[in-house]
Motif scaffolding. Structure first.
Motif, PDB file in Angstrom:
ATOM      1  N   ARG A  18     -12.421 -10.741   3.873  1.00  0.00           N
ATOM      2  CA  ARG A  18     -12.536 -10.139   4.204  1.00  0.00           C
ATOM      3  C   ARG A  18     -13.686  -9.596   4.873  1.00  0.00           C
ATOM      4  N   GLU A  54     -14.830   0.300   3.719  1.00  0.00           N
ATOM      5  CA  GLU A  54     -15.097   1.155   4.916  1.00  0.00           C
ATOM      6  C   GLU A  54     -15.559  -0.168   5.535  1.00  0.00           C
ATOM      7  N   VAL A  55     -16.347  -0.840   5.749  1.00  0.00           N
ATOM      8  CA  VAL A  55     -16.482  -2.210   6.402  1.00  0.00           C
ATOM      9  C   VAL A  55     -14.807  -3.346   7.144  1.00  0.00           C
ATOM     10  N   SER A  56     -14.293  -2.900   5.451  1.00  0.00           N
ATOM     11  CA  SER A  56     -12.825  -3.731   4.794  1.00  0.00           C
ATOM     12  C   SER A  56     -11.575  -2.728   5.584  1.00  0.00           C
ATOM     13  N   ASN A  57     -11.629  -1.711   5.815  1.00  0.00           N
ATOM     14  CA  ASN A  57     -10.550  -0.690   6.150  1.00  0.00           C
ATOM     15  C   ASN A  57     -10.278  -0.557   5.282  1.00  0.00           C
ATOM     16  N   ASP A  58     -10.108   0.021   4.199  1.00  0.00           N
ATOM     17  CA  ASP A  58      -9.706  -1.089   2.518  1.00  0.00           C
ATOM     18  C   ASP A  58      -9.965   0.749   1.826  1.00  0.00           C
ATOM     19  N   ILE A  59      -9.844   2.314   2.746  1.00  0.00           N
ATOM     20  CA  ILE A  59     -10.192   3.330   2.763  1.00  0.00           C
ATOM     21  C   ILE A  59      -9.235   4.022   1.762  1.00  0.00           C
ATOM     22  N   ALA A  68      -9.647   3.835  -3.112  1.00  0.00           N
ATOM     23  CA  ALA A  68      -9.496   2.899  -2.044  1.00  0.00           C
ATOM     24  C   ALA A  68      -8.829   1.812  -2.294  1.00  0.00           C
ATOM     25  N   ARG A  75       0.630  -1.156  -0.279  1.00  0.00           N
ATOM     26  CA  ARG A  75       0.401   0.330  -0.094  1.00  0.00           C
ATOM     27  C   ARG A  75       0.398   1.208  -0.121  1.00  0.00           C
ATOM     28  N   ASN A  98     -13.425  10.164   0.014  1.00  0.00           N
ATOM     29  CA  ASN A  98     -12.444   9.333   0.254  1.00  0.00           C
ATOM     30  C   ASN A  98     -11.844   9.984  -1.733  1.00  0.00           C
ATOM     31  N   SER A 146     -10.158  -8.716  -0.654  1.00  0.00           N
ATOM     32  CA  SER A 146     -11.538  -8.283  -0.162  1.00  0.00           C
ATOM     33  C   SER A 146     -12.489  -8.437  -0.066  1.00  0.00           C
TER      34      SER A 146
END
Length: 424
Positions: free
Chosen positions: A375, A397-402, A366, A6, A363, A372
């Motif tokens: 998860r 947002e739920v997977s914390n990938d924003i 992502a 990332r 945002n 993805s």
């Protein structure tokens, strides 16, 4: 390959944005100074940053006005900065448009107008023609945004429902010379398409606009259709003598930014390939196409060998349903891509809008990888729900990938980077 994936992808995004930095982009294209006044009109989501850079480089006082999106303002030494709504215009935008017209009123042939134009200006400068209202222009924008039409089609139609687009601002500034310095956020980098070309006319006719509306079954208010069908909607022709002596330069674009990102990847030891800087189409379809390429590379070593980072730009679209959720074209692209690469190890992607905002939230885009959706399910979520609800933001947002870097001060369209590593 041992790396923070990332961080690597974010580095490439930052490099792409830096390549479109206004100070760097403007330094070599400053116009010849006029005998008379220098009037600056800066329009778009990166307008304040462009105007501040121009003030610094110009070194002497200027007059004019800056119009940008709410939350995108920045300090300028001489120029007032006005904010308005995007992507659907508001009353503040109408007032800002009138301020722009006032800034270029009563100029002479000794004066110079410098138009600093970047993406977002179509919505930021509402100017309903006689007989139409702001509500009509708002309805037009909502219909176009929901239609899934490419940006070139939307802007071609907008130009025929405006008093400022399609070169009309440059015509209003005559006989002053107009120099347009454009940061392109449109596929193909046609400056007449950026912000619907307030200072750059093109040859698209009202009949062309009507054909586009018919071909895509776009439903517009009757008042808007009546105006486009009338002679009053005709936009200035590029051959009109009023534009003689004007100059137009594209000073930053997706192509240049992708090339900078590719060079940065190579410097970090990862080969890079650019698919295209002008990809258009439905976001979910483009996501499936990119996923297919990534799988082919990862599993069969063609058409490229891993490790490699695959880059692309352009502007996809999202055709909205009746009650869409949250998100934009980049998260919609990624949700589709995530489904296509599920279970294939070593694929990590970032898709983001270079202006820092993708769609309805705060945002830019992502991250997504082959885990993805796994998860998401592990958190008790059904990926199919987010697809049906057109809520890609909610999924990431739920997977914390924003990915949310905030406003960048420039806008050269979407940035997509897919890192593909060799299979274990």
């Amino acid at each position: 390959m041992q790396m923070d994936k990332r961080r690597f992808l974010t580095d490439l995004f930052d490099t792409a944005v830096a390549a479109a930095d206004p100070m760097k982009a403007l330094a070599d294209v400053l116009p010849e100074r006029p005998k008379g006044r220098t009037v600056v009109v800066a329009i778009g989501k990166g307008a304040a940053q462009m105007a501040a850079a121009f003030e610094t480089l110009w070194k002497t006082p200027v007059e004019g006005v800056v119009v940008t999106r709410y939350g995108y303002a920045g300090p300028c030494k001489y120029l007032p900065v006005l904010e308005a709504a995007h992507p659907v215009p508001d009353a503040a935008g109408v007032k800002a448009t009138e301020a722009v017209f006032q800034a270029v009123k009563g100029l002479s042939s000794d004066d110079l107008v410098v138009a600093l134009v970047c993406g977002g200006g179509s919505a930021l400068l509402p100017a309903p023609p006689d007989g139409l209202t702001l509500e009509d222009e708002q309805a037009l924008n909502r219909a176009l945004l929901a239609s899934g039409a490419p940006i070139g089609v939307m802007n071609a139609i907008r130009k025929h429902v405006s008093r400022i687009k399609g070169g009309r601002l440059a015509a209003a500034a005559a006989p002053a010379r107009v120099v347009s310095l454009v940061v392109s956020d449109v596929p193909g980098d046609d400056p007449a398409q950026v912000a619907s070309g307030p200072t750059v006319p093109d040859a698209v006719t009202a009949q062309d606009a009507l054909d586009m509306i018919s071909h895509r079954n776009i439903v517009l208010p009757k008042s808007v259709m009546a105006h486009i069908s009338s002679s009053a909607s005709a936009a200035p022709n590029p051959d009109d003598p009023v534009f003689i002596g004007n100059e137009v330069s594209v000073i930053a674009s997706a192509r240049l930014s992708l090339e900078a990102a590719a060079a940065r990847a190579e410097a970090l030891g990862v080969p890079a390939v650019i698919l295209s800087d002008a990809i258009e189409g439905e976001a979910k379809d483009i996501g499936m196409m990119h996923a297919a390429i990534a799988r082919e590379v990862a599993l069969r070593g063609r058409p490229f060998k891993a490790p490699i980072v695959v880059l692309s730009g352009g502007e996809t679209t999202v055709t909205l349903g009746e009650n869409p959720g949250r998100g934009g074209r980049n998260t919609a692209f990624l949700l589709s891509l995530a489904a296509g690469i599920e279970g294939v190890e070593g694929i990590t992607a970032l898709a983001a809008d270079t202006d820092g905002i993708d769609g309805s939230e705060d945002n830019a885009g992502a991250f997504a990888d082959s885990t993805s959706l796994v998860r998401l399910r592990a958190l008790g979520q059904d990926p199919g729900h987010y697809v049906k609800a057109q809520d890609p933001y909610g999924a990431f947002e739920v997977s914390n990938d924003i990915f949310a870097p905030g406003p960048t001060g420039t806008n050269v369209n979407d940035f997509r980077a897919i890192l593909i590593e060799p299979q274990a």
